[in-house]
Design an enzyme around this catalytic site. Structure first.
Site, PDB file in Angstrom:
ATOM      1  N   GLY A  12      26.570  -9.009  -1.128  1.00  0.00           N
ATOM      2  CA  GLY A  12      27.299  -7.923  -1.787  1.00  0.00           C
ATOM      3  C   GLY A  12      26.560  -6.606  -1.832  1.00  0.00           C
ATOM      4  CB  SER A  13      23.744  -5.079   0.034  1.00  0.00           C
ATOM      5  OG  SER A  13      24.151  -5.038   1.381  1.00  0.00           O
ATOM      6  CG  ASN A  14      28.178  -3.064   2.957  1.00  0.00           C
ATOM      7  OD1 ASN A  14      28.118  -1.914   3.388  1.00  0.00           O
ATOM      8  ND2 ASN A  14      27.680  -4.094   3.620  1.00  0.00           N
ATOM      9  CG  MET A  87      31.235 -14.772   5.163  1.00  0.00           C
ATOM     10  SD  MET A  87      30.766 -13.830   6.629  1.00  0.00           S
ATOM     11  CE  MET A  87      30.262 -15.173   7.697  1.00  0.00           C
ATOM     12  CG  ASN A 104      35.632  -6.378   8.537  1.00  0.00           C
ATOM     13  OD1 ASN A 104      35.008  -6.743   7.534  1.00  0.00           O
ATOM     14  ND2 ASN A 104      35.361  -6.847   9.742  1.00  0.00           N
ATOM     15  CG  HIS A 106      31.519  -6.502  13.104  1.00  0.00           C
ATOM     16  ND1 HIS A 106      31.573  -7.848  12.796  1.00  0.00           N
ATOM     17  CD2 HIS A 106      30.923  -6.415  14.319  1.00  0.00           C
ATOM     18  CE1 HIS A 106      31.051  -8.545  13.792  1.00  0.00           C
ATOM     19  NE2 HIS A 106      30.650  -7.700  14.731  1.00  0.00           N
TER      20      HIS A 106
END
Ligand code: GRF
Length: 205
Positions: A12-14, A87, A104, A106
């Protein structure tokens, strides 16, 4: 204020970068959805963000997962659904219903190295540049219209750990810029082409 929902499965760093920089965009994170127990949950709890758990392993098959996820997304009535290390592959029905509303991030320069372990894939292939891509989600695996990309030169990093850290750093910065522009309705999609309509593009102040 736009209503935002974040979907995560991991560290969860984003998500944390979104929480720490709420003054950078005109949006409110109204919920976190997770498909498994993960670190992102405590980040939400510390910040008073409601967590909706749709634990994939506890669902009796794909139909139940799809049904519960769809129900949650519909009831939240968000403007945008931001995948940040989520995921689970989104069922087609959901992608179609929320076309151009699900985003999203990536860790590669798509269309190179879609799917899992994108950083390792890039290193194994021997490319000189990799980076990150933010895109709208469509029916394919990491194939939707590209909103933004940023590259890093692989030779500048001594190992996969350093490269991964750098990619995370640029992901956080780029996602925030994209969210800012989404909240200002400054991102237009025409087929596969995405246009940033503010004057300086993503880098405006
Ligand atoms: C990021 O590298 C993102 O590109 C990928 O999953 C990772 C999530 O990292 N989709 P975090 O959970 O936000 O730290």
């Amino acid at each position: 204020m736009k209503k935002l929902v974040v979907l995560a499965s991991g560290s969860g760093s984003n998500f944390q970068a979104m929480l720490d920089n709420r003054d950078m965009y005109k949006g409110e994170i109204i919920a976190l959805i997770v498909d498994r127990e993960c670190n992102a949950i405590s980040r939400a709890q510390i910040n008073g963000i409601p967590v909706i758990k749709i634990i994939r392993k506890e669902c009796k098959g794909r139909q139940e997962f799809k049904h519960r996820l769809l129900e949650a997304l519909v009831s939240l009535k968000a403007d945008y659904y931001l995948l940040a290390g989520f995921m689970s592959i989104l069922p087609e029905e959901i992608v179609v219903k929320f076309r151009n509303k699900i985003i999203n991030i990536h860790p590669s320069l798509l269309p190179a190295f879609p799917g899992v372990d994108a950083i390792t894939q890039a290193l194994d292939y021997g490319v000189k540049l990799t980076g990150c891509t933010i895109h709208f989600v469509d029916e394919g695996m990491d194939t939707g219209p590209i909103i933004a990309q940023k590259a890093v030169e692989i030779a500048n990093y001594k190992d996969i750990q350093e490269l991964t850290l750098k990619i995370h750093e640029i992901e956080h910065e780029l996602y925030l810029k994209v969210i800012k522009h989404l909240c200002e309705e400054a991102i237009l999609v025409k087929g596969r082409k995405v246009e940033i309509i503010s004057q300086g593009g993503l880098d405006e102040n």
